[in-house]
Every structure is written in structure tokens, then in C-alpha cells.
Write a protein that holds these residues in place. Structure first.
Motif, PDB file in Angstrom:
ATOM      1  N   ASP A  24       0.827  -1.206   0.000  1.00  0.00           N
ATOM      2  CA  ASP A  24       0.000   0.000   0.000  1.00  0.00           C
ATOM      3  C   ASP A  24       0.865   1.261   0.000  1.00  0.00           C
ATOM      4  O   ASP A  24       0.575   2.223  -0.705  1.00  0.00           O
ATOM      5  CB  ASP A  24      -0.927   0.001   1.212  1.00  0.00           C
ATOM      6  CG  ASP A  24      -1.940   1.128   1.144  1.00  0.00           C
ATOM      7  OD1 ASP A  24      -2.505   1.361   0.058  1.00  0.00           O
ATOM      8  OD2 ASP A  24      -2.163   1.791   2.181  1.00  0.00           O
ATOM      9  N   MET A  29      -0.131   4.999  -1.742  1.00  0.00           N
ATOM     10  CA  MET A  29       0.376   6.221  -1.108  1.00  0.00           C
ATOM     11  C   MET A  29       1.340   6.977  -2.017  1.00  0.00           C
ATOM     12  O   MET A  29       1.395   8.204  -1.969  1.00  0.00           O
ATOM     13  CB  MET A  29       1.024   5.902   0.238  1.00  0.00           C
ATOM     14  CG  MET A  29       0.038   5.502   1.302  1.00  0.00           C
ATOM     15  SD  MET A  29       0.861   5.240   2.879  1.00  0.00           S
ATOM     16  CE  MET A  29      -0.540   5.206   3.962  1.00  0.00           C
ATOM     17  N   GLN A  32      -0.782   8.854  -4.510  1.00  0.00           N
ATOM     18  CA  GLN A  32      -1.402  10.020  -3.894  1.00  0.00           C
ATOM     19  C   GLN A  32      -0.381  11.095  -3.523  1.00  0.00           C
ATOM     20  O   GLN A  32      -0.748  12.209  -3.173  1.00  0.00           O
ATOM     21  CB  GLN A  32      -2.155   9.604  -2.623  1.00  0.00           C
ATOM     22  CG  GLN A  32      -3.301   8.670  -2.870  1.00  0.00           C
ATOM     23  CD  GLN A  32      -3.914   8.184  -1.569  1.00  0.00           C
ATOM     24  OE1 GLN A  32      -4.059   8.950  -0.627  1.00  0.00           O
ATOM     25  NE2 GLN A  32      -4.259   6.914  -1.511  1.00  0.00           N
ATOM     26  N   ALA A  43       2.641  10.344   5.133  1.00  0.00           N
ATOM     27  CA  ALA A  43       1.632   9.565   5.854  1.00  0.00           C
ATOM     28  C   ALA A  43       2.035   8.099   5.966  1.00  0.00           C
ATOM     29  O   ALA A  43       1.406   7.349   6.701  1.00  0.00           O
ATOM     30  CB  ALA A  43       0.287   9.689   5.141  1.00  0.00           C
ATOM     31  N   ASP A  97      -6.675   5.557   8.084  1.00  0.00           N
ATOM     32  CA  ASP A  97      -6.700   6.814   7.326  1.00  0.00           C
ATOM     33  C   ASP A  97      -8.067   7.481   7.379  1.00  0.00           C
ATOM     34  O   ASP A  97      -8.170   8.706   7.428  1.00  0.00           O
ATOM     35  CB  ASP A  97      -6.305   6.576   5.871  1.00  0.00           C
ATOM     36  CG  ASP A  97      -4.822   6.348   5.701  1.00  0.00           C
ATOM     37  OD1 ASP A  97      -4.053   6.811   6.553  1.00  0.00           O
ATOM     38  OD2 ASP A  97      -4.434   5.681   4.724  1.00  0.00           O
ATOM     39  N   GLY A 100      -8.819   7.966  11.688  1.00  0.00           N
ATOM     40  CA  GLY A 100      -7.749   8.722  12.319  1.00  0.00           C
ATOM     41  C   GLY A 100      -7.172   8.004  13.531  1.00  0.00           C
ATOM     42  O   GLY A 100      -7.835   7.196  14.187  1.00  0.00           O
ATOM     43  N   TYR A 101      -5.913   8.323  13.808  1.00  0.00           N
ATOM     44  CA  TYR A 101      -5.180   7.674  14.891  1.00  0.00           C
ATOM     45  C   TYR A 101      -5.828   7.894  16.248  1.00  0.00           C
ATOM     46  O   TYR A 101      -5.990   6.971  17.033  1.00  0.00           O
ATOM     47  CB  TYR A 101      -3.728   8.184  14.901  1.00  0.00           C
ATOM     48  CG  TYR A 101      -2.965   7.713  16.114  1.00  0.00           C
ATOM     49  CD1 TYR A 101      -2.323   6.490  16.101  1.00  0.00           C
ATOM     50  CD2 TYR A 101      -2.907   8.471  17.277  1.00  0.00           C
ATOM     51  CE1 TYR A 101      -1.643   6.025  17.209  1.00  0.00           C
ATOM     52  CE2 TYR A 101      -2.231   8.019  18.389  1.00  0.00           C
ATOM     53  CZ  TYR A 101      -1.601   6.804  18.353  1.00  0.00           C
ATOM     54  OH  TYR A 101      -0.937   6.347  19.459  1.00  0.00           O
ATOM     55  N   PRO A 148      -2.168   9.870  11.082  1.00  0.00           N
ATOM     56  CA  PRO A 148      -3.412  10.052  10.319  1.00  0.00           C
ATOM     57  C   PRO A 148      -4.488  10.729  11.171  1.00  0.00           C
ATOM     58  O   PRO A 148      -4.754  10.320  12.291  1.00  0.00           O
ATOM     59  CB  PRO A 148      -3.822   8.620   9.966  1.00  0.00           C
ATOM     60  CG  PRO A 148      -2.561   7.828  10.048  1.00  0.00           C
ATOM     61  CD  PRO A 148      -1.734   8.474  11.103  1.00  0.00           C
ATOM     62  N   GLY A 150      -7.749  11.489   9.964  1.00  0.00           N
ATOM     63  CA  GLY A 150      -9.077  11.017   9.614  1.00  0.00           C
ATOM     64  C   GLY A 150     -10.007  12.135   9.185  1.00  0.00           C
ATOM     65  O   GLY A 150      -9.614  13.290   9.017  1.00  0.00           O
ATOM     66  N   GLU A 153     -10.266  15.180  11.487  1.00  0.00           N
ATOM     67  CA  GLU A 153      -9.039  15.967  11.575  1.00  0.00           C
ATOM     68  C   GLU A 153      -8.628  16.246  13.016  1.00  0.00           C
ATOM     69  O   GLU A 153      -8.321  17.370  13.398  1.00  0.00           O
ATOM     70  CB  GLU A 153      -9.175  17.257  10.775  1.00  0.00           C
ATOM     71  CG  GLU A 153      -9.373  16.993   9.283  1.00  0.00           C
ATOM     72  CD  GLU A 153      -9.360  18.254   8.457  1.00  0.00           C
ATOM     73  OE1 GLU A 153      -9.054  19.327   8.978  1.00  0.00           O
ATOM     74  OE2 GLU A 153      -9.682  18.141   7.263  1.00  0.00           O
TER      75      GLU A 153
END
Length: 160
Positions: A24, A29, A32, A43, A97, A100-101, A148, A150, A153
Motif C-alpha cells: 500500500d 500512497m 497520492q 503519511a 486513514d 484517524g489515529y 493520520p 481522519g 481531523e
């Protein structure tokens, strides 16, 4: 099911997850434009660091098995905890992603603790939040890695 088979299966599943992370990172990534650059634009840094830690842990398990394979003759009662943890970790990586973390990691830690027998929900929730915030502090403030955020934010405020 014997201990060697269970550990081999678990190692193969983890290696598969690690390969998916690196795939990935090097495909999606890169396309992107978020897999290279400084800490604020990369990221891919967090999943790569987690994968490297998993590689080190797998290496230690394999090394231990090579050294102690003739000494240890016990059977492991295979209760699927390893598979449950692997599935939870894969779900975590899939939604990291998007969610979010800061929202997803405490949930991962809580579920992991619950799988391994912790039944005090209050302490587990507190533990999960504190550990995820400490990890975020280390990555975001000391290592300058952007975790990340998400769709919501959510990020740590700049402390330093």
C-alpha cells in the motif's frame, strides 16, 4: 493443534499484513503523493514504523524457536487469540486513514486488552487513552511524524 503450527500460522498472517502495508505504501500512497517528503507530508511513516516493529518481533519469535525447538515439547491450546488480534489489527490498518489515529488507537488497545482477559472496563479505557496519547506524543512531538487525522481531523495540539 500444536504450538509450532499455531505460531507458524500466526507468523505467516503477520508477514502477510506487513507485505500489505508495504504494498500500500509503495502503490496507493505513492500515487497520492503522501509516501515521501518531510514528516508533515509522509503519511506512510507510521505504518512503516509499526511494520518494522512487527518484523523485529517476528524475528525474535523465529530466533527463539530455532534455539529452543528441541527443548520445548509442550502443546499450545489454540484459543484463537492470535487470530483475533490479527483481524483487529487488519481492521485497524484499513480504517486508520479514514477514522484517524486518535479515535481508532484507543479502541484497538481496548479490544486487545479485552481479548487478553482484562475485564475492568474503566481501567482499560483509561489505559487505552493514556497509552495512545503517549505514543502520539512521541511520534508527533519528538519524531515530527504526522499521524493520520481522519475525517474529523483530530490531532494533538502543538506542544513544543
Amino acid at each position: 493443534m500444536g504450538r509450532n503450527f499455531a505460531e507458524t500460522l500466526f507468523i505467516l498472517l503477520l508477514v502477510g499484513a506487513i507485505l500489505l502495508v508495504f504494498y500500500d505504501v509503495n502503490t496507493s500512497m505513492v500515487e497520492q503523493g503522501i509516501a515521501k517528503g518531510d514528516a508533515y507530508q509522509n503519511a506512510a511513516a507510521y505504518p512503516i514504523v509499526l511494520s518494522i516493529i512487527l518484523i523485529l518481533c517476528i524475528s525474535l519469535v523465529i530466533f527463539r524457536n530455532l534455539i529452543f525447538r528441541n527443548i520445548e515439547k509442550t502443546n499450545l491450546i489454540f484459543d484463537l487469540k492470535h487470530i483475533q488480534l490479527f483481524i483487529i489489527f487488519c481492521i485497524y490498518l484499513i480504517f486508520l486513514d479514514m477514522i484517524g489515529y486518535h479515535l481508532l488507537t484507543p479502541i484497538l488497545l481496548f479490544i486487545t486488552s479485552f481479548i487478553y482477559g482484562e475485564r475492568n472496563w474503566f481501567i482499560t479505557i483509561i489505559y487505552s487513552i493514556i497509552i495512545s496519547l503517549l505514543i502520539a506524543l512521541i511520534f508527533e512531538e519528538l519524531l515530527n511524524v504526522v499521524l493520520p487525522v481522519g475525517v474529523f481531523e483530530i490531532a494533538l495540539p502543538v506542544l513544543l
